[in-house]
Design a protein around this motif. Sequence first.
Motif, PDB file in Angstrom:
ATOM      1  N   VAL A  71       0.854  -1.182   0.000  1.00  0.00           N
ATOM      2  CA  VAL A  71       0.000   0.000   0.000  1.00  0.00           C
ATOM      3  C   VAL A  71       0.893   1.235   0.000  1.00  0.00           C
ATOM      4  N   PHE A  72       0.576   2.164  -0.877  1.00  0.00           N
ATOM      5  CA  PHE A  72       1.345   3.397  -1.028  1.00  0.00           C
ATOM      6  C   PHE A  72       0.681   4.513  -0.251  1.00  0.00           C
ATOM      7  N   VAL A  73       1.460   5.269   0.510  1.00  0.00           N
ATOM      8  CA  VAL A  73       0.981   6.449   1.218  1.00  0.00           C
ATOM      9  C   VAL A  73       1.884   7.610   0.821  1.00  0.00           C
ATOM     10  N   ALA A  74       1.306   8.657   0.253  1.00  0.00           N
ATOM     11  CA  ALA A  74       2.092   9.807  -0.197  1.00  0.00           C
ATOM     12  C   ALA A  74       2.657  10.561   0.993  1.00  0.00           C
ATOM     13  N   GLU A  75       3.884  11.013   0.839  1.00  0.00           N
ATOM     14  CA  GLU A  75       4.540  11.778   1.899  1.00  0.00           C
ATOM     15  C   GLU A  75       5.462  12.795   1.256  1.00  0.00           C
ATOM     16  N   VAL A  76       5.475  14.007   1.779  1.00  0.00           N
ATOM     17  CA  VAL A  76       6.352  15.061   1.292  1.00  0.00           C
ATOM     18  C   VAL A  76       7.691  14.918   1.997  1.00  0.00           C
ATOM     19  N   ARG A  77       8.771  14.829   1.208  1.00  0.00           N
ATOM     20  CA  ARG A  77      10.117  14.644   1.763  1.00  0.00           C
ATOM     21  C   ARG A  77      11.059  15.689   1.197  1.00  0.00           C
ATOM     22  N   CYS A  78      12.081  15.996   1.957  1.00  0.00           N
ATOM     23  CA  CYS A  78      13.130  16.892   1.499  1.00  0.00           C
ATOM     24  C   CYS A  78      13.964  16.175   0.443  1.00  0.00           C
ATOM     25  N   GLN A  79      14.173  16.825  -0.673  1.00  0.00           N
ATOM     26  CA  GLN A  79      14.951  16.222  -1.755  1.00  0.00           C
ATOM     27  C   GLN A  79      16.409  16.023  -1.351  1.00  0.00           C
ATOM     28  N   ALA A  80      16.944  16.893  -0.490  1.00  0.00           N
ATOM     29  CA  ALA A  80      18.357  16.813  -0.115  1.00  0.00           C
ATOM     30  C   ALA A  80      18.640  15.721   0.919  1.00  0.00           C
TER      31      ALA A  80
END
Length: 132
Positions: free
Chosen positions: A104-113
């Motif tokens: 199951v996929f859950v979207a999450e905002v992450r820092c690219q760095a």
Amino acid sequence: MDAINDRWCLHIVRAVAFGASRYTDILREVGAPRDVLSSRLRKLTASGILQQHSPEQGRPAGYELTRKGRDLGHVILVLKRWGDTHGEDGVPQVDFVHDGCGAVFVAEVRCQACGEPVRSGQVSVHPASPGC
């Protein structure tokens, strides 16, 4: 934001992202009045979020997301997570399953760095760097 700033546009993008492509399928999924749906489909096409496709090899004519539209789909995934967390009881939910691994996929905002999850209040606003 102007391209999706009304009640119907994100619903239309979601419906197309989830597989509706023909006008009648989108109409059924979204529930907008016909004149409103036609107007929003024109708006989303003119803004480069949707494109019309011709019938080919058994596929009926309809709409599909452009790259710009598929990128907007990422926003919808994050909104889905918010809705699942803060939605009303009794509203049916669906899971998104990652085709690559079956989980199951859950979207999450992450820092690219650094790769760390980013939450509200953990970012500040600065002028864009040249080249961004």
